[in-house]
Write an enzyme that holds these catalytic residues in place. Structure first.
Site, PDB file in Angstrom:
ATOM      1  N   GLU A  51       0.823  -1.207   0.000  1.00 21.93           N
ATOM      2  CA  GLU A  51       0.000   0.000   0.000  1.00 21.93           C
ATOM      3  C   GLU A  51       0.859   1.260   0.000  1.00 21.93           C
ATOM      4  O   GLU A  51       0.593   2.202  -0.759  1.00 21.93           O
ATOM      5  CB  GLU A  51      -0.918  -0.010   1.225  1.00 21.93           C
ATOM      6  CG  GLU A  51      -1.990  -1.089   1.193  1.00 21.93           C
ATOM      7  CD  GLU A  51      -2.759  -1.156   2.492  1.00 21.93           C
ATOM      8  OE1 GLU A  51      -2.464  -0.331   3.387  1.00 21.93           O
ATOM      9  OE2 GLU A  51      -3.642  -2.023   2.632  1.00 21.93           O
ATOM     10  N   ASP A  89      -6.874   3.140   0.317  1.00 18.38           N
ATOM     11  CA  ASP A  89      -5.485   2.863   0.696  1.00 18.38           C
ATOM     12  C   ASP A  89      -4.631   4.124   0.666  1.00 18.38           C
ATOM     13  O   ASP A  89      -3.606   4.196   1.356  1.00 18.38           O
ATOM     14  CB  ASP A  89      -4.884   1.810  -0.241  1.00 18.38           C
ATOM     15  CG  ASP A  89      -5.595   0.474  -0.113  1.00 18.38           C
ATOM     16  OD1 ASP A  89      -5.999   0.134   1.014  1.00 18.38           O
ATOM     17  OD2 ASP A  89      -5.748  -0.220  -1.129  1.00 18.38           O
ATOM     18  N   GLU A 102      -6.878   2.826  -4.545  1.00 21.20           N
ATOM     19  CA  GLU A 102      -7.126   1.451  -4.112  1.00 21.20           C
ATOM     20  C   GLU A 102      -6.102   0.553  -4.802  1.00 21.20           C
ATOM     21  O   GLU A 102      -5.933   0.626  -6.020  1.00 21.20           O
ATOM     22  CB  GLU A 102      -8.540   0.992  -4.484  1.00 21.20           C
ATOM     23  CG  GLU A 102      -9.636   1.572  -3.624  1.00 21.20           C
ATOM     24  CD  GLU A 102      -9.677   0.971  -2.235  1.00 21.20           C
ATOM     25  OE1 GLU A 102      -9.089  -0.120  -2.054  1.00 21.20           O
ATOM     26  OE2 GLU A 102     -10.282   1.587  -1.337  1.00 21.20           O
ATOM     27  N   LYS A 115     -11.518  -8.265  -9.051  1.00 20.36           N
ATOM     28  CA  LYS A 115     -11.170  -7.287  -8.024  1.00 20.36           C
ATOM     29  C   LYS A 115     -11.071  -5.882  -8.611  1.00 20.36           C
ATOM     30  O   LYS A 115     -11.473  -4.906  -7.959  1.00 20.36           O
ATOM     31  CB  LYS A 115      -9.838  -7.692  -7.381  1.00 20.36           C
ATOM     32  CG  LYS A 115      -9.358  -6.756  -6.284  1.00 20.36           C
ATOM     33  CD  LYS A 115     -10.325  -6.691  -5.119  1.00 20.36           C
ATOM     34  CE  LYS A 115      -9.763  -5.831  -3.999  1.00 20.36           C
ATOM     35  NZ  LYS A 115     -10.729  -5.651  -2.896  1.00 20.36           N
TER      36      LYS A 115
END
Length: 363
Positions: A51, A89, A102, A115
């Site tokens: 992240e 994130d 993200e 996803k």
């Protein structure tokens, strides 16, 4: 189990970069002792590294406090309507533009596409609500196929995940220790990831713990060396030095201080340089040491005594063939086809060598 956890702690302390944004999660990971908690906190640490790496590359601020989009706007003094709970994130607010990040990791194309669509729709659902408050949404979805990041070398990344996977052996719940999707993603990453680094490349990343004498030796070797000299300049310089030496020797300016020596005498003098050593090593012993110290060489060159076969098959060649087949059966070199070809070349080379030596003995 304790050894696996100790290896994980060593990798975390020595090879994961020291970053303030990782300090909290690293402490949570290092403070665990049970395999279940070590596994969960280790996966969180790996996700946190990805992240932060994605946020840095996207120019965003990492959401280390797990703020929702509504909280981010309120902290910035912007009044907005009630928003769905979305924790990005990463984020960055520039004037009236809000960047939301993200990131995710998926190894298979099907799960990657699924996803990506989910994260895109999740961010798009608040676009109209933000527009009411005069905020323009800029969504960024960073999808990755591997766990590579800038906070640890590639071989450390692979080893870290491999050790986490081994902790499942010590848990009675297996994949139920954490989410089933996380379990399958970890399995896929370990199954599909191919370490791109060779052995020497991985060795170069290790910390250099040698003494200062190595730097001094390298400095002496490179001191006064001109890297801009061509091969012709080097040859010309050597010839000029040798010509000058030869001329002075013939003219009598240099005394002839040469003496004939034998190789055996030189080796004897060299072995007697250190008077404190009592070992009397000769050439025969020195030549045997490399063979005897290596289990692989002992296996190939061993002289077995027992029932001899009636065939003329060379036992040394058979041992070499057996050893190479065992190495190939381990499937360690499946991605190194050239190295596998080298192993195949060793077999006929050894057979030809043995045939030639046998023919010379018969003659």
């Amino acid at each position: 189990m304790d050894e696996t956890i100790a290896d994980l702690r060593e990798l975390c302390l020595n090879y994961i970069e020291q970053d303030e944004r990782l300090s909290r999660q690293k402490l949570n990971f290092l403070g665990q002792r049970e395999p279940r908690m070590v596994l969960i906190e280790g996966l969180k640490l790996l996700s946190r590294c990805i992240e932060i790496d994605s946020a840095d590359k996207s120019g965003c601020i990492h959401n280390h406090d797990d703020k929702s989009v509504e909280t981010i706007l309120i902290d910035s003094g912007i009044v907005c309507p009630g928003l769905p709970l979305i924790i990005p994130d990463g984020y960055k607010l520039i004037d009236n533009s809000l960047i939301l990040l993200e990131c995710f990791v998926r190894s298979t194309p099907a799960s990657f596409e699924k996803k990506f669509i989910e994260d895109t729709n999740k961010l798009a659902c608040i676009k109209e609500d933000l527009a009411v408050a005069g905020i323009t949404l800029v969504p960024i979805v960073d999808g990755r196929c591997d766990y590579d990041n800038s906070f640890m070398p590639e071989w450390v990344n692979f080893k870290f995940r491999d050790l986490l996977f081994k902790l499942l052996e010590y848990s009675s719940q297996d994949e139920k220790v954490f989410e089933e999707s996380e379990y399958f993603r970890l399995c896929e990453s370990l199954k599909t990831t191919v370490d791109k680094r060779s052995g020497m490349d991985s060795m170069k990343i290790l910390k250099d713990a040698r003494s200062f004498h190595n730097d001094e030796i390298m400095k002496m070797c490179h001191d006064g060396v001109n890297p801009n000299m061509s091969c012709d300049d080097v040859v010309f310089g050597i010839n000029s030095f040798f010509g000058r030496f030869r001329r002075d020797l013939l003219n009598g300016k240099l005394k002839r201080n040469f003496q004939k020596v034998s190789p055996g005498g030189l080796i004897k003098e060299f072995s007697e340089l250190y008077e404190t050593l009592t070992d009397n090593d000769d050439i025969l012993m020195l030549s045997k040491e490399p063979v005897e110290s290596c289990p692989l060489m002992r296996f190939i060159t061993a002289e077995t005594h027992g029932h001899e076969r009636g065939s003329d098959a060379n036992t040394e060649y058979e041992r070499l063939l057996s050893m190479l087949n065992k190495v190939k059966s381990l499937k360690l070199l499946n991605t190194r086809r050239r190295q596998l070809l080298n192993l195949d070349v060793l077999c006929p080379s050894s057979l030809i060598k043995q045939s030639i030596s046998k023919g010379l003995e018969n003659d």
